[in-house]
Design a protein around this motif. Structure first.
Motif, mmCIF file in Angstrom:
data_model
loop_
_atom_site.group_PDB
_atom_site.id
_atom_site.type_symbol
_atom_site.label_atom_id
_atom_site.label_comp_id
_atom_site.label_asym_id
_atom_site.label_seq_id
_atom_site.Cartn_x
_atom_site.Cartn_y
_atom_site.Cartn_z
ATOM 1 N N UNK A 88 111.613 58.618 124.400
ATOM 2 C CA UNK A 88 111.978 58.462 122.993
ATOM 3 C C UNK A 88 113.284 57.686 122.921
ATOM 4 N N UNK A 89 113.610 57.225 121.730
ATOM 5 C CA UNK A 89 114.932 56.666 121.454
ATOM 6 C C UNK A 89 115.668 57.741 120.674
ATOM 7 N N UNK A 90 116.813 58.161 121.208
ATOM 8 C CA UNK A 90 117.532 59.296 120.638
ATOM 9 C C UNK A 90 118.922 58.907 120.169
ATOM 10 N N UNK A 91 119.383 59.604 119.147
ATOM 11 C CA UNK A 91 120.758 59.492 118.672
ATOM 12 C C UNK A 91 121.589 60.525 119.415
ATOM 13 N N UNK A 92 122.780 60.131 119.846
ATOM 14 C CA UNK A 92 123.707 61.044 120.513
ATOM 15 C C UNK A 92 124.952 61.143 119.636
ATOM 16 N N UNK A 93 125.396 62.371 119.420
ATOM 17 C CA UNK A 93 126.633 62.597 118.666
ATOM 18 C C UNK A 93 127.508 63.532 119.486
ATOM 19 N N UNK A 94 128.730 63.102 119.775
ATOM 20 C CA UNK A 94 129.656 63.894 120.584
ATOM 21 C C UNK A 94 130.902 64.191 119.749
ATOM 22 N N UNK A 95 131.267 65.476 119.698
ATOM 23 C CA UNK A 95 132.493 65.888 119.006
ATOM 24 C C UNK A 95 133.273 66.827 119.912
ATOM 25 N N UNK A 96 134.560 66.974 119.613
ATOM 26 C CA UNK A 96 135.439 67.859 120.371
ATOM 27 C C UNK A 96 136.548 68.290 119.431
ATOM 28 N N UNK A 97 137.112 69.480 119.654
ATOM 29 C CA UNK A 97 138.170 69.960 118.764
ATOM 30 C C UNK A 97 139.351 68.995 118.728
ATOM 31 N N UNK A 98 139.611 68.302 119.813
ATOM 32 C CA UNK A 98 140.711 67.333 119.853
ATOM 33 C C UNK A 98 140.357 66.018 119.161
ATOM 34 N N UNK A 99 139.049 65.759 118.984
ATOM 35 C CA UNK A 99 138.562 64.525 118.375
ATOM 36 C C UNK A 99 137.469 64.884 117.366
ATOM 37 N N UNK A 100 137.843 65.343 116.167
ATOM 38 C CA UNK A 100 136.848 65.859 115.221
ATOM 39 C C UNK A 100 135.899 64.812 114.646
ATOM 40 N N UNK A 101 136.268 63.528 114.677
ATOM 41 C CA UNK A 101 135.354 62.499 114.181
ATOM 42 C C UNK A 101 134.285 62.246 115.242
ATOM 43 N N UNK A 102 133.011 62.392 114.866
ATOM 44 C CA UNK A 102 131.943 62.231 115.865
ATOM 45 C C UNK A 102 131.886 60.819 116.457
ATOM 46 N N UNK A 103 131.608 60.761 117.747
ATOM 47 C CA UNK A 103 131.315 59.501 118.422
ATOM 48 C C UNK A 103 129.804 59.440 118.549
ATOM 49 N N UNK A 104 129.203 58.362 118.066
ATOM 50 C CA UNK A 104 127.739 58.265 118.048
ATOM 51 C C UNK A 104 127.265 57.110 118.920
ATOM 52 N N UNK A 105 126.056 57.279 119.453
ATOM 53 C CA UNK A 105 125.460 56.251 120.297
ATOM 54 C C UNK A 105 123.950 56.444 120.302
#
Length: 122
Positions: A88-105
């Protein structure tokens, strides 16, 4: 003549059984390994990784593949692993308490393979 027929039948049976044993279904399982890192390249432990898809994952034969979204936390090395039944083609979203704005790929899974993705969280 009977011996010839028995030999032919035995030969056909051996060829058939050999062919059937080589028709085993390949493992189509897809593995996704995400590594979350800081801008410096250092691993980011405790990052929340969420994997989603805009389309339902199916085998093409009506089988549902996986329940999405899937969520996991990265370990001390910044790694987390997901397993899927089908590509499949998937969306990835990564967040962390130190970096609250999601990083997407985005990532494309390959049948029977492990796909590695490094996501830089800033």
């Amino acid at each position: 003549m009977k011996a010839f027929l028995k030999f032919n039948f035995a030969l056909i049976l051996v060829v058939f059984l050999t062919g059937m044993s080589s028709c085993k279904k390949k493992d189509e399982t897809c593995t996704l390994v995400i590594k979350a890192v800081r801008a410096s390249g250092a691993p980011l432990s405790g990052a929340r990784v969420k994997v989603t898809s805009k389309e339902a994952q199916t085998s093409g034969k009506g089988e549902m593949a996986d329940y999405l979204p899937k969520t996991s936390l990265t370990d001390g090395a910044g790694l987390t692993t997901f397993t899927f039944k089908f590509p499949a083609i998937l969306n990835i979203e990564v967040t962390h308490v130190s970096f609250p704005t999601p990083t997407e790929d985005l990532i494309q899974l390959v049948p029977g393979e492990t796909v590695h993705k490094v996501v830089t969280v800033e």
